[in-house]
Design a protein around this motif. Structure first.
Motif, PDB file in Angstrom:
ATOM      1  N   LEU A 129      73.113 -24.006  44.864  1.00  0.00           N
ATOM      2  CA  LEU A 129      71.648 -23.783  44.603  1.00  0.00           C
ATOM      3  C   LEU A 129      71.617 -25.368  43.781  1.00  0.00           C
ATOM      4  O   LEU A 129      72.348 -25.430  43.203  1.00  0.00           O
ATOM      5  CB  LEU A 129      71.026 -22.868  43.131  1.00  0.00           C
ATOM      6  CG  LEU A 129      71.564 -21.227  43.473  1.00  0.00           C
ATOM      7  CD1 LEU A 129      70.972 -20.474  42.416  1.00  0.00           C
ATOM      8  CD2 LEU A 129      70.267 -20.821  44.224  1.00  0.00           C
ATOM      9  N   GLU A 130      70.730 -25.551  44.252  1.00  0.00           N
ATOM     10  CA  GLU A 130      69.971 -27.498  43.966  1.00  0.00           C
ATOM     11  C   GLU A 130      68.990 -27.721  43.263  1.00  0.00           C
ATOM     12  O   GLU A 130      68.240 -27.020  43.786  1.00  0.00           O
ATOM     13  CB  GLU A 130      70.745 -28.355  44.944  1.00  0.00           C
ATOM     14  CG  GLU A 130      70.835 -29.673  44.188  1.00  0.00           C
ATOM     15  CD  GLU A 130      68.759 -30.689  44.288  1.00  0.00           C
ATOM     16  OE1 GLU A 130      68.771 -31.292  43.296  1.00  0.00           O
ATOM     17  OE2 GLU A 130      67.891 -30.148  45.305  1.00  0.00           O
ATOM     18  N   ASP A 131      68.974 -28.175  42.157  1.00  0.00           N
ATOM     19  CA  ASP A 131      67.997 -28.359  41.081  1.00  0.00           C
ATOM     20  C   ASP A 131      66.739 -26.778  41.430  1.00  0.00           C
ATOM     21  O   ASP A 131      65.757 -27.355  41.285  1.00  0.00           O
ATOM     22  CB  ASP A 131      66.406 -29.305  42.459  1.00  0.00           C
ATOM     23  CG  ASP A 131      65.593 -30.057  40.538  1.00  0.00           C
ATOM     24  OD1 ASP A 131      65.841 -29.091  39.978  1.00  0.00           O
ATOM     25  OD2 ASP A 131      64.486 -30.526  41.670  1.00  0.00           O
ATOM     26  N   SER A 132      67.372 -25.522  41.011  1.00  0.00           N
ATOM     27  CA  SER A 132      66.811 -24.282  41.415  1.00  0.00           C
ATOM     28  C   SER A 132      66.438 -24.244  40.111  1.00  0.00           C
ATOM     29  O   SER A 132      66.465 -24.352  38.764  1.00  0.00           O
ATOM     30  CB  SER A 132      67.362 -23.219  41.745  1.00  0.00           C
ATOM     31  OG  SER A 132      67.018 -22.302  42.155  1.00  0.00           O
ATOM     32  N   PHE A 133      65.253 -22.832  39.516  1.00  0.00           N
ATOM     33  CA  PHE A 133      64.978 -22.695  38.551  1.00  0.00           C
ATOM     34  C   PHE A 133      64.843 -21.170  38.847  1.00  0.00           C
ATOM     35  O   PHE A 133      64.740 -20.239  40.123  1.00  0.00           O
ATOM     36  CB  PHE A 133      63.376 -22.768  38.059  1.00  0.00           C
ATOM     37  CG  PHE A 133      62.676 -23.120  39.606  1.00  0.00           C
ATOM     38  CD1 PHE A 133      61.825 -22.551  39.991  1.00  0.00           C
ATOM     39  CD2 PHE A 133      62.198 -24.113  39.983  1.00  0.00           C
ATOM     40  CE1 PHE A 133      61.268 -22.209  40.758  1.00  0.00           C
ATOM     41  CE2 PHE A 133      61.474 -24.937  40.383  1.00  0.00           C
ATOM     42  CZ  PHE A 133      60.754 -23.573  41.518  1.00  0.00           C
TER      43      PHE A 133
END
Length: 140
Positions: A129-133
């Motif tokens: 996950l990259e820059d996930s929320f």
């Protein structure tokens, strides 16, 4: 390494665009967030370099999720559920001939990737996950 032609998988009457690049030892499904377009992404030297780097280590499966890029659009009154978007990923993996893949997701696509990994652990080799929320809703 040149970009592969855009192919289409069908989930019911919805066309889902994807490309397969490289032939590494593991499948890597890439789900970009708000900036996904299979036709245009290879024109950026930075994004194309990133994708080629990934494809040097994995069999890369890149998809435009429903509503984005080259995939089928939907109307504002017919927004798909997260579960429908997870089903779309399964359809793309099946069309690409992938039994199990690591999933790389950015931004809001992380929500779909997390649900995919939880619901289909047998098809998930890993989750990146990259820059996930965690949620789209405000929390305390």
């Amino acid at each position: 390494m040149n970009p592969a032609p855009v192919q289409y998988a069908w989930n019911g009457d919805v066309a889902l665009a994807y490309q397969v690049v490289g032939d590494g030892p593991i499948d890597l499904l890439v789900c970009f967030g708000w900036m996904s377009n299979l036709d245009v992404q290879w024109e950026s030297p930075y994004l194309a370099g990133f994708l080629r780097g990934l494809a040097g280590h994995a069999r890369l499966i890149v998809t435009d999720r429903r509503g984005w890029g080259c995939s089928e659009r939907f109307s504002p009154t017919d927004v798909p559920t997260l579960e429908m978007l997870v089903d779309d990923l399964l359809v793309v993996l099946d069309a690409a001939g992938s039994r199990r893949a690591a999933v790389l997701a950015t931004c809001e696509s992380g929500l779909i990737a997390k649900l995919f990994a939880a619901a289909h652990a047998d098809r998930t080799a890993g989750l990146i996950l990259e820059d996930s929320f965690v949620s789209l809703a405000a929390t305390p």
